[in-house]
Design an enzyme around this catalytic site. Structure first.
Site, mmCIF file in Angstrom:
data_model
loop_
_atom_site.group_PDB
_atom_site.id
_atom_site.type_symbol
_atom_site.label_atom_id
_atom_site.label_comp_id
_atom_site.label_asym_id
_atom_site.label_seq_id
_atom_site.Cartn_x
_atom_site.Cartn_y
_atom_site.Cartn_z
ATOM 1 N N ALA A 63 -9.303 7.178 2.505
ATOM 2 C CA ALA A 63 -8.164 8.453 2.150
ATOM 3 C C ALA A 63 -6.985 7.786 2.131
ATOM 4 O O ALA A 63 -6.607 6.977 3.027
ATOM 5 C CB ALA A 63 -8.526 9.429 2.968
ATOM 6 N N GLU A 110 -17.225 6.117 1.895
ATOM 7 C CA GLU A 110 -17.989 7.624 1.610
ATOM 8 C C GLU A 110 -18.242 7.688 0.134
ATOM 9 O O GLU A 110 -19.389 8.083 -0.457
ATOM 10 C CB GLU A 110 -17.364 8.660 2.305
ATOM 11 C CG GLU A 110 -17.265 8.645 3.804
ATOM 12 C CD GLU A 110 -16.308 9.535 4.200
ATOM 13 O OE1 GLU A 110 -15.090 9.564 4.150
ATOM 14 O OE2 GLU A 110 -16.910 10.516 5.161
ATOM 15 N N GLU A 130 -12.397 5.752 10.748
ATOM 16 C CA GLU A 130 -11.608 6.971 11.159
ATOM 17 C C GLU A 130 -11.245 7.148 12.481
ATOM 18 O O GLU A 130 -10.252 7.633 12.974
ATOM 19 C CB GLU A 130 -12.397 7.967 10.489
ATOM 20 C CG GLU A 130 -12.237 8.355 8.865
ATOM 21 C CD GLU A 130 -13.630 7.360 8.470
ATOM 22 O OE1 GLU A 130 -14.262 6.729 9.205
ATOM 23 O OE2 GLU A 130 -13.870 7.879 7.192
HETATM 24 N N1 T1G Z 1 -3.637 5.089 3.449
HETATM 25 C C1 T1G Z 1 -2.482 4.965 3.170
HETATM 26 N N2 T1G Z 1 -1.781 3.615 3.190
HETATM 27 C C2 T1G Z 1 -2.582 2.542 3.733
HETATM 28 C C3 T1G Z 1 -4.010 2.790 3.889
HETATM 29 C C4 T1G Z 1 -4.585 4.066 3.807
HETATM 30 N N3 T1G Z 1 -5.764 4.177 3.943
HETATM 31 N N4 T1G Z 1 -4.393 1.465 4.150
HETATM 32 C C5 T1G Z 1 -3.652 0.609 4.163
HETATM 33 N N5 T1G Z 1 -2.450 1.317 3.741
HETATM 34 C C6 T1G Z 1 -1.174 0.762 3.482
HETATM 35 C C7 T1G Z 1 -0.468 0.004 4.902
HETATM 36 O O1 T1G Z 1 0.323 1.068 5.466
HETATM 37 C C8 T1G Z 1 0.431 -0.786 4.378
HETATM 38 O O2 T1G Z 1 1.603 -0.350 3.748
HETATM 39 C C9 T1G Z 1 -0.154 -1.400 3.025
HETATM 40 O O3 T1G Z 1 -1.317 -0.207 2.726
HETATM 41 C C10 T1G Z 1 -1.153 -2.854 3.401
HETATM 42 O O4 T1G Z 1 -1.961 -2.379 4.585
HETATM 43 C C11 T1G Z 1 -11.889 10.733 3.902
HETATM 44 C C12 T1G Z 1 -10.620 10.776 6.372
HETATM 45 C C13 T1G Z 1 -7.560 -2.034 4.443
HETATM 46 C C14 T1G Z 1 -7.976 -3.468 6.158
HETATM 47 O O5 T1G Z 1 -8.568 3.497 8.248
HETATM 48 O O6 T1G Z 1 -7.584 -0.913 7.771
HETATM 49 O O7 T1G Z 1 -10.730 7.620 4.770
HETATM 50 O O8 T1G Z 1 3.340 -1.447 5.345
HETATM 51 O O9 T1G Z 1 -0.639 -4.249 5.832
HETATM 52 O O10 T1G Z 1 -3.464 -6.392 6.507
HETATM 53 O O11 T1G Z 1 -13.575 10.230 5.581
HETATM 54 O O12 T1G Z 1 -5.013 -1.639 5.540
HETATM 55 O O13 T1G Z 1 2.964 -2.175 2.916
HETATM 56 O O14 T1G Z 1 4.178 -0.078 3.219
HETATM 57 O O15 T1G Z 1 -2.863 -3.064 6.381
HETATM 58 O O16 T1G Z 1 -4.548 -6.282 4.037
HETATM 59 C C15 T1G Z 1 -9.958 5.475 6.517
HETATM 60 C C16 T1G Z 1 -6.828 1.371 7.189
HETATM 61 C C17 T1G Z 1 -8.722 6.423 6.200
HETATM 62 C C18 T1G Z 1 -8.206 1.846 6.588
HETATM 63 C C19 T1G Z 1 -6.047 -3.748 4.595
HETATM 64 N N6 T1G Z 1 -9.379 4.051 6.268
HETATM 65 N N7 T1G Z 1 -6.187 0.472 6.639
HETATM 66 O O17 T1G Z 1 -5.112 -4.659 5.679
HETATM 67 O O18 T1G Z 1 -2.889 -4.704 4.731
HETATM 68 S S1 T1G Z 1 -9.293 8.135 6.605
HETATM 69 C C20 T1G Z 1 -8.692 3.354 7.345
HETATM 70 C C21 T1G Z 1 -6.748 -0.680 7.014
HETATM 71 C C22 T1G Z 1 -10.580 8.479 5.832
HETATM 72 C C23 T1G Z 1 -12.321 9.832 4.866
HETATM 73 C C24 T1G Z 1 -11.299 9.584 6.028
HETATM 74 C C25 T1G Z 1 -5.985 -2.027 6.390
HETATM 75 C C26 T1G Z 1 -6.934 -2.880 5.352
HETATM 76 P P1 T1G Z 1 2.999 -0.964 3.808
HETATM 77 P P2 T1G Z 1 -1.972 -3.540 5.473
HETATM 78 P P3 T1G Z 1 -4.156 -5.604 5.253
#
Ligand code: T1G
Length: 706
Positions: A63, A110, A130
């Protein structure tokens, strides 16, 4: 069709591609685009099967986390309403195959699990991270994952959030096939093979959740593990509750239960704090005034001067990143000792199975021990890690200038000393900078980068880049006594010791901070790091201490008795041989009471709340002064430094985020009370006063600087 999601056809297979760089988050428009595309493909008689794939470098990474702040602050009515869309995907009468590369995390996994099949590239990762955001899966993850992988795997993945490589995911039953080579072509071919078969809906699978006895055992085991590994966190337990619901309720009811638990977590302070940390880790990399395209120095070879614990750990960081590194000590004996520490550290990691022997050998081969400066002319960066004594550091920097190339970066690992004064020992201060590692240097993920007044943009930009390369979070700070981390920590430790003199017991102060979430209490930390370190610094700075300011009475006396902490078997606590368990020591308690009596301090009962406020607000107040002086760029930088460098609990968000959660007016008023009771050491920081009186937060302060 939204440009975020495109629908094309490869013969009789529809291909739905998500195009929402950089990580294909399920931002507004993406779930709607998926819904629209699936409906179109389902209605198109020429389409026999469907593939869902991510454009760019990854599948859907979850998300859009930025949306959560809008939801919890009431800025949007939009919930995490993916369930109806995923239900439509799952109900599609034509087979849908998710083709995963990069990461399928959170809502991404998901979505893939709502598809009928999943194929993945060999290096793909799947996961439900999450809980690292203080929430739980909110789109059916806790209901579908146990149906595919069983309760034990699902509970573990949802409670700890660790990524699972494709090969393991295949073994668990989360994915159906690993595609070598062209992922899309492989997915299309796989989809064609499913044409004509009834779509395999995940929600209908029950064989892996039907053994209640096994389920209960698995859930109990993960609950036990959570108790040990996730102290104070709310989400892991809720995630397990949601997985448990999958074993007891029909699918739709289980999804409802998950949604209820998800919302409970999303609106919690813990989740707001942990989302703050997620973005904070990325925010600190943005340095105002240093352009993204600032030329950087390529770091092909490094050198470390000083083979003690810190020097050894720093050397390991470079070897771990595949960078050849010279490791220098003044004598063969000292060098051998330092090398033995490195070998021991690596061997311990191999023994835990987190490193292979071959990897250890490769890394050891990158470390070149030496007692001379002969090869330093090849080094692109030198990190000095000798004793915390200004005269010695200046001597080393004067030597380094003679033996290194003009463009080499000369970094000091000093934890408090003046970087400009160190730089003054050379004729190239532009090349000098502080690289303050935290002990143990090969473990702690933060690097406090201290810019001198002359440190060049290239040296700063390269320092931030090399931090990332050696798997550290680089935080750029200004040069002052103790920089950001230790300057605040000095106030925190000072208050902890004052509380002892005023009546609190050593183990009581530590317990309050441990229960708050700190990895260790302030006094136990002193024993771990070594009380002699602070003692030496106090002696170095004694001449600068303003007269008439209350100083702690006991710390120096303890050191004078040779009680340096764990390393001498006694400090604030005593320790049995070979055991790091702190034992309250009546000798120290008597010393505290005696010194307090001599000083005329009226001892009293001190509440947990006062202990917490006196120590944590001391951090906050000094942090506000540091912000005001521009020594830290943002409040979030301070938070990240404390979470990554000082064991501050991520679920509190850091000292500044915690103060925001308490309310700055409340914090300010309490500090004013402390000023009345304890004098000018508690003078409220002007910035804190300003923010508190204008109803603002440290988050507002940071926003204004964006
Ligand atoms: N949402 C918004 N922005 C995100 C994002 C996300 N999920 N993931 C990364 N970004 C932005 C990050 O802030 C950065 O922005 C840029 O993308 C590059 O990220 C419904 C409720 C995927 C392993 O927790 O683990 O789904 O600084 O530097 O090192 O049940 O990003 O460039 O402006 O980290 O290559 C669950 C979180 C969400 C994954 C990539 N998902 N992200 O790593 O790049 S909750 C997560 C990561 C959810 C559902 C629930 C990592 C990555 P900027 P980065 P990276």
């Amino acid at each position: 069709m939204s440009e975020l999601v495109s629908l094309t056809k490869d013969g009789d297979v529809a291909v739905i591609t998500i195009n929402n760089p950089p990580v294909n988050a399920l931002s507004p428009g993406v779930p709607e685009g998926i819904k629209e595309s699936v409906a179109k493909a389902a209605a198109d008689d020429t389409v026999k099967a469907i593939v869902l794939i991510g454009g760019g470098r990854t599948f859907i990474a979850g998300a859009d986390i930025k949306e959560f702040g809008k939801m919890t602050s009431g800025k949007t009515e939009r919930g995490v309403g993916f369930n109806p869309i995923l239900a439509q995907v799952e109900a599609c009468p034509k087979p849908i195959v998710a083709a995963i590369h990069g990461t399928a995390f959170g809502g991404g996994l998901e979505t893939a699990m709502a598809c009928h099949y999943r194929v993945a590239a060999p290096k793909a990762l799947v996961g439900q991270p999450e809980c690292k955001l203080g929430i739980i899966p909110g789109a059916g993850g806790t209901q579908r994952l146990p149906r595919l992988a069983g309760v034990a795997v699902a509970a573990e993945m949802c409670a700890f959030g660790d990524p699972v490589p494709a090969a393991k995911a295949l073994q668990f039953g989360i994915i159906d096939k690993i595609i070598d080579g062209d992922l899309l072509a492989g997915a299309v071919e796989f989809a064609r093979e499913k044409v004509g078969q009834p779509p395999r809906r995940t929600c209908d699978q029950t064989d892996k959740i039907s053994n209640q006895a096994e389920n209960e055992k698995a859930l109990a085991a993960v609950r036990d593990a959570v108790k040990k590994r996730s102290r104070g966190l709310m989400a892991p337990g809720k995630a397990i509750d949601a997985v448990e619901a999958a074993t007891k309720l029909p699918f739709e009811a289980g999804v409802e239960k998950e949604q209820e638990l998800f919302k409970e977590c999303l609106y919690s302070d813990q989740s707001k704090a942990m989302i703050h940390v997620f973005f904070g880790e990325r925010a600190v990399a943005k340095i105002p005034g240093i352009a993204k395209d600032t030329p950087q120095l390529e770091i092909k070879r490094a050198a470390v001067v000083g083979g003690g614990t810190m020097g050894g750990g720093i050397t390991m960081n470079y070897a771990n990143a595949g960078i050849p590194v010279l490791f220098k000590e003044i004598s063969q004996e000292a060098l051998d000792k330092g090398l033995a520490i490195i070998k021991k550290n690596y061997a311990a990691t191999v023994a835990k199975g987190r490193l292979t022997q071959e990897q250890m050998d490769q890394r050891m081969a990158l470390i070149e021990p030496t007692t001379s400066y002969d090869k330093f002319k090849e080094a692109d960066i030198v990190v000095e890690a000798v004793f915390e004594e200004m005269s010695l550091k200046k001597k080393v920097f004067a030597e380094l200038e003679k033996v290194t190339k003009p463009e080499a970066i000369l970094a000091s690992n000093t934890s408090t000393l003046n970087v400009d004064e160190i730089a003054s020992a050379t004729s190239r201060p532009a090349q000098v900078i502080g690289h303050h590692f935290f002990s143990p240097a090969n473990v702690m993920r933060v690097l406090e980068i201290v810019r001198g007044k002359d440190s060049s943009d290239t040296v700063i930009a390269t320092s931030m880049a090399i931090a990332k390369k050696i798997n550290k979070v680089g935080i750029l700070v200004g040069n002052c006594r103790g920089f950001v981390g230790n300057r605040m920590f000095h106030c925190y430790q000072r208050e902890a010791q004052f509380l002892l003199e005023e009546g609190a017991r050593v183990e009581h102060v530590d317990k309050v901070l441990y229960d708050y979430g700190m990895a260790m209490g302030p006094l136990a930390v002193g024993d771990l790091a070594g009380l002699d370190v602070g003692w030496r610094i106090r002696k170095e700075y004694k001449h600068l201490e303003p007269a008439g300011i209350r100083q702690p009475l006991v710390a120096d006396l303890i050191c004078e008795r040779g009680r340096y902490g764990q390393k001498t078997g006694a400090g604030w606590y005593k320790y049995e041989a070979g055991n790091r368990q702190p034992i309250p020591d009546p000798e120290v308690q008597a010393l505290i009471e005696e010194e307090a009596k001599k000083a005329g301090i009226q001892r009293r009962e001190i509440s947990d709340q006062e202990i917490l406020e006196r120590t944590i607000y001391a951090l906050v107040n000094e942090g506000a002064n540091i912000l005001d002086e521009g020594i830290a760029l943002r409040a979030v930088d301070i938070d990240m430094l404390y979470i990554l460098g000082y064991g501050y609990p991520a679920h509190r968000g850091g000292p500044m985020k915690y103060a925001d959660a308490v309310g700055l007016k409340k914090v300010y008023d309490r500090i004013c009370e402390f000023e009345k009771q304890h004098g000018s050491l508690w003078a409220p920081a002007p910035l804190l006063k300003k923010l508190a009186e204008s109803g603002q937060s440290f988050a507002d302060f940071d926003k204004a600087k964006e």
